[in-house]
Motif scaffolding. Structure first.
Motif, PDB file in Angstrom:
ATOM      1  N   PHE A  18       0.823  -1.209   0.000  1.00 15.63           N
ATOM      2  CA  PHE A  18       0.000   0.000   0.000  1.00 15.63           C
ATOM      3  C   PHE A  18       0.859   1.261   0.000  1.00 15.63           C
ATOM      4  N   ALA A  19       1.866   1.300   0.875  1.00  9.29           N
ATOM      5  CA  ALA A  19       2.604   2.539   1.122  1.00  9.29           C
ATOM      6  C   ALA A  19       3.349   3.037  -0.108  1.00  9.29           C
ATOM      7  N   VAL A  20       4.055   2.135  -0.792  1.00  7.98           N
ATOM      8  CA  VAL A  20       4.881   2.554  -1.928  1.00  7.98           C
ATOM      9  C   VAL A  20       4.031   3.033  -3.108  1.00  7.98           C
ATOM     10  N   PRO A  21       3.007   2.274  -3.553  1.00  5.11           N
ATOM     11  CA  PRO A  21       2.167   2.787  -4.641  1.00  5.11           C
ATOM     12  C   PRO A  21       1.437   4.078  -4.292  1.00  5.11           C
ATOM     13  N   TYR A  22       1.122   4.266  -3.012  1.00  5.94           N
ATOM     14  CA  TYR A  22       0.486   5.518  -2.612  1.00  5.94           C
ATOM     15  C   TYR A  22       1.356   6.711  -2.991  1.00  5.94           C
ATOM     16  N   MET A  23       2.650   6.609  -2.693  1.00  5.22           N
ATOM     17  CA  MET A  23       3.546   7.715  -3.015  1.00  5.22           C
ATOM     18  C   MET A  23       3.801   7.826  -4.510  1.00  5.22           C
ATOM     19  N   VAL A  24       3.924   6.676  -5.184  1.00  4.50           N
ATOM     20  CA  VAL A  24       4.183   6.701  -6.628  1.00  4.50           C
ATOM     21  C   VAL A  24       3.018   7.344  -7.369  1.00  4.50           C
ATOM     22  N   SER A  25       1.782   6.910  -7.059  1.00  6.66           N
ATOM     23  CA  SER A  25       0.620   7.464  -7.754  1.00  6.66           C
ATOM     24  C   SER A  25       0.324   8.882  -7.303  1.00  6.66           C
ATOM     25  N   GLY A  26       0.633   9.202  -6.044  1.00  6.69           N
ATOM     26  CA  GLY A  26       0.459  10.564  -5.567  1.00  6.69           C
ATOM     27  C   GLY A  26       1.388  11.531  -6.270  1.00  6.69           C
ATOM     28  N   ILE A  27       2.626  11.104  -6.476  1.00  9.39           N
ATOM     29  CA  ILE A  27       3.591  11.929  -7.212  1.00  9.39           C
ATOM     30  C   ILE A  27       3.144  12.102  -8.659  1.00  9.39           C
ATOM     31  N   ALA A  28       2.535  11.053  -9.253  1.00  7.75           N
ATOM     32  CA  ALA A  28       2.069  11.155 -10.638  1.00  7.75           C
ATOM     33  C   ALA A  28       1.053  12.280 -10.794  1.00  7.75           C
ATOM     34  N   VAL A  29       0.134  12.412  -9.824  1.00 10.57           N
ATOM     35  CA  VAL A  29      -0.860  13.486  -9.875  1.00 10.57           C
ATOM     36  C   VAL A  29      -0.215  14.844  -9.600  1.00 10.57           C
ATOM     37  N   ALA A  30       0.840  14.845  -8.779  1.00  9.41           N
ATOM     38  CA  ALA A  30       1.505  16.104  -8.418  1.00  9.41           C
ATOM     39  C   ALA A  30       2.520  16.559  -9.469  1.00  9.41           C
ATOM     40  N   LEU A  31       2.716  15.786 -10.529  1.00 11.38           N
ATOM     41  CA  LEU A  31       3.756  16.120 -11.514  1.00 11.38           C
ATOM     42  C   LEU A  31       3.632  17.533 -12.084  1.00 11.38           C
ATOM     43  N   PRO A  32       2.426  17.990 -12.473  1.00  7.16           N
ATOM     44  CA  PRO A  32       2.360  19.378 -12.965  1.00  7.16           C
ATOM     45  C   PRO A  32       2.837  20.400 -11.941  1.00  7.16           C
ATOM     46  N   ALA A  33       2.494  20.204 -10.656  1.00  3.99           N
ATOM     47  CA  ALA A  33       2.948  21.126  -9.615  1.00  3.99           C
ATOM     48  C   ALA A  33       4.460  21.042  -9.438  1.00  3.99           C
ATOM     49  N   LEU A  45       9.398  15.614 -16.770  1.00  2.00           N
ATOM     50  CA  LEU A  45       8.330  15.054 -15.945  1.00  2.00           C
ATOM     51  C   LEU A  45       8.201  13.551 -16.157  1.00  2.00           C
ATOM     52  N   SER A  46       8.320  13.094 -17.403  1.00  2.00           N
ATOM     53  CA  SER A  46       8.226  11.657 -17.644  1.00  2.00           C
ATOM     54  C   SER A  46       9.398  10.917 -17.007  1.00  2.00           C
ATOM     55  N   LEU A  47      10.559  11.593 -16.887  1.00  2.00           N
ATOM     56  CA  LEU A  47      11.720  10.966 -16.247  1.00  2.00           C
ATOM     57  C   LEU A  47      11.508  10.760 -14.749  1.00  2.00           C
ATOM     58  N   VAL A  48      10.659  11.583 -14.122  1.00  2.00           N
ATOM     59  CA  VAL A  48      10.358  11.390 -12.709  1.00  2.00           C
ATOM     60  C   VAL A  48       9.772   9.994 -12.494  1.00  2.00           C
ATOM     61  N   GLY A 401       6.636   1.068 -21.302  1.00  2.00           N
ATOM     62  CA  GLY A 401       5.533   1.969 -21.594  1.00  2.00           C
ATOM     63  C   GLY A 401       5.935   3.424 -21.457  1.00  2.00           C
ATOM     64  N   MET A 402       6.658   3.748 -20.367  1.00  2.00           N
ATOM     65  CA  MET A 402       7.091   5.123 -20.171  1.00  2.00           C
ATOM     66  C   MET A 402       8.159   5.524 -21.181  1.00  2.00           C
ATOM     67  N   ILE A 403       9.008   4.577 -21.595  1.00  2.00           N
ATOM     68  CA  ILE A 403       9.998   4.870 -22.639  1.00  2.00           C
ATOM     69  C   ILE A 403       9.294   5.258 -23.935  1.00  2.00           C
ATOM     70  N   LEU A 404       8.277   4.488 -24.303  1.00  2.00           N
ATOM     71  CA  LEU A 404       7.541   4.793 -25.534  1.00  2.00           C
ATOM     72  C   LEU A 404       6.842   6.153 -25.437  1.00  2.00           C
ATOM     73  N   ILE A 405       6.250   6.435 -24.279  1.00  2.00           N
ATOM     74  CA  ILE A 405       5.620   7.743 -24.088  1.00  2.00           C
ATOM     75  C   ILE A 405       6.652   8.857 -24.170  1.00  2.00           C
ATOM     76  N   THR A 406       7.808   8.650 -23.531  1.00  2.00           N
ATOM     77  CA  THR A 406       8.869   9.655 -23.551  1.00  2.00           C
ATOM     78  C   THR A 406       9.352   9.910 -24.972  1.00  2.00           C
ATOM     79  N   MET A 407       9.490   8.845 -25.765  1.00  2.00           N
ATOM     80  CA  MET A 407       9.916   8.995 -27.153  1.00  2.00           C
ATOM     81  C   MET A 407       8.899   9.800 -27.955  1.00  2.00           C
ATOM     82  N   VAL A 408       7.608   9.495 -27.755  1.00  2.00           N
ATOM     83  CA  VAL A 408       6.563  10.239 -28.470  1.00  2.00           C
ATOM     84  C   VAL A 408       6.557  11.701 -28.032  1.00  2.00           C
ATOM     85  N   MET A 409       6.680  11.941 -26.714  1.00  2.00           N
ATOM     86  CA  MET A 409       6.714  13.310 -26.203  1.00  2.00           C
ATOM     87  C   MET A 409       7.911  14.078 -26.755  1.00  2.00           C
ATOM     88  N   ALA A 410       9.080  13.416 -26.772  1.00  2.00           N
ATOM     89  CA  ALA A 410      10.279  14.078 -27.283  1.00  2.00           C
ATOM     90  C   ALA A 410      10.112  14.449 -28.751  1.00  2.00           C
TER      91      ALA A 410
END
Length: 457
Positions: A18-33, A45-48, A401-410
């Motif tokens: 519970f604890a680790v995904p809570y922080m991972v998903s919480g950081i995902a929502v906080a990425l714009p901030a 941001l994708s590198l985070v 998945g994040m690599i592919l997203i990062t490539m598309v974003m770049a």
């Protein structure tokens, strides 16, 4: 194993789950901030996310081998303690470079918890109870992912993104107490053979170079780094075929369709579905003008659905053919990804909610049965590696998945941050990414349905 002890192990692992995904998903929502305060680009941001996931993936197999050699309880507990120290340090960072670097080290500590987790449960519970126990632990993951977007968004809006990290330390401390109380802390030799240092070097460097290359894919050197990373991963596979004491015993894949097909389906599923939350989080906040709290209230639908349905899926996997549950689940989740590829600037919230519901229901009925069947397809001496392998496929899938997203974003945005002026380019990036993930996911559906008739050698 005594009932009290095995339940303590389950509670310790579930609390950590519970604890680790809570922080991972919480950081995902906080990425714009985070991006606004630290001046990060879209790629930054994708590198985070990708740096953390890649770091976990780098060490999963080496840590899995160490768990088979010496036991996983002490490794798990040390990793949890280090994770908390690094998380605390992250709350005091003031530039993106140090934030990404600490996320990398946080991922290394995370691998010390992820790799032994399922092996410790598989050792503690008999086969007729294993699906239920894994279902409970997976529920912990999804409860953490559920709480992260909603509570993380609320905390970010009211107190700032740093408090997402600080509040996440509370369940981590509870998990550490339960780990010390319930997990076996022996560190004694359990298997023969040495440690595969060359295999570890190839796997670690391959994943690391691939992630670094993908973040700079719009530059010539990024392509070279990505190619070098893929070459190192290929070299790792070849070396493991001939190594006397490999990190990954390739014989586990021969004649064991449950293990081989199940792990391939695991990789494909998480490659295709993991980035949905990241993509929709940015879309809702920049494309729809929502606050982090408001976006989190929408994004929580997917993991909350998983948390509710995972215990049911776990109980069903002890009674019904796991391949039918896993295959149907993956069919639903990939259907959700396909639906997401049609999201545009004029899409309403029902469209977004439908995507989250489909992916959530599908993942709940895929993850637990697939994992339970994989862990039941190998003998006791391979439980550590099998646990590490399932986690590796999940984490490398997320990384891919994040690599592919990062490539598309770049390619679409370069090093520019997402703004209201270029939101149309971001939406195109979202559409192209999800179209690609849909194509990747179709073979995984077939693999999940065909994973049967394994052995327990």
């Amino acid at each position: 194993m005594e009932s009290k002890n095995k339940h303590s192990i389950l509670f310790a692992i579930t609390t950590t789950q519970f604890a680790v995904p809570y922080m991972v998903s919480g950081i995902a929502v906080a990425l714009p901030a985070i991006g606004r305060e630290l001046g990060a680009s879209a790629v930054g941001l994708s590198l985070v996310e990708s740096s953390y996931i890649a770091a976990v993936a780098m060490l999963l197999l080496p840590v899995g081998r160490l768990c088979d050699m010496f036991g996983g309880g002490l490794i798990f507990t040390i990793g949890l303690a280090l994770y908390q120290l690094i998380t605390l340090a992250l709350g005091f960072v003031h530039d993106m470079e140090h934030f990404v670097l600490l996320r990398l080290f946080q991922g290394f500590a995370g691998s010390m918890m992820v790799s032994p987790g399922m092996a410790l449960l598989a050792e503690a519970y008999p086969p007729e109870e294993r699906g239920k126990a894994i279902g409970i632990s997976v529920t912990g993951i999804y409860l953490g992912i559920s709480a992260g977007p909603y509570l993380g968004g609320m905390v970010t809006t009211m107190f700032g993104w740093r408090w997402v990290l600080f509040t996440g330390l509370v369940p981590c401390l509870a998990a550490l107490w339960l780990s010390v109380r319930g997990l076996p802390m022996r560190f004694s030799r359990r298997t023969e053979g040495g440690f595969d240092w060359l295999g570890a070097a190839l796997s670690v460097s391959g994943i690391g170079m691939a992630v670094f290359g993908s973040s700079s894919f719009d530059e010539p050197y990024g392509v070279y780094w990505l190619g070098a990373g893929l070459a190192a991963v290929a070299g790792f596979v070849v070396w493991e075929l001939f190594c006397t004491h490999p990190l990954l015993d390739m014989r586990l894949f021969r004649g064991n369709r449950v293990f081989s097909f199940g792990n391939m389906a695991q990789y494909i599923n998480y490659t295709a579905t993991f980035g949905v939350t990241f993509l929709l989080s940015v879309f809702l906040q920049y494309g729809r003008g929502m606050t982090a709290h408001e976006a989190g209230g929408i994004l929580v639908i997917q993991p909350l659905t998983m948390a509710v349905l995972s215990p049911i899926s776990g109980r069903l996997s002890d009674r019904l053919p796991t391949r039918l549950l896993a295959g149907t689940g993956m069919l639903l989740s990939i259907s959700g990804v396909a639906l997401g590829s049609f999201i545009g600037l004029d899409s309403g919230l029902p469209h977004v909610v439908s995507v989250l519901l489909l992916v959530g229901v599908g993942t709940a009925f895929f993850a637990t049965p697939n994992m339970s069947s994989i862990m039941g397809s190998v003998g006791p001496r391979h439980l550590g590696v099998a646990s590490a392998m399932t986690a590796t496929m999940r984490t490398v899938g997320m990384t891919s998945g994040m690599i592919l997203i990062t490539m598309v974003m770049a390619h679409m945005l370069g090093q520019n941050p997402v703004t209201s002026q270029n939101i149309d380019l971001y939406v195109k990036s979202l559409q192209y990414s999800l179209m690609g993930f849909t194509s990747i996911g179709i073979p995984g559906i077939l693999l999940a349905y065909r994973a049967r008739n394994g052995h327990t050698g």
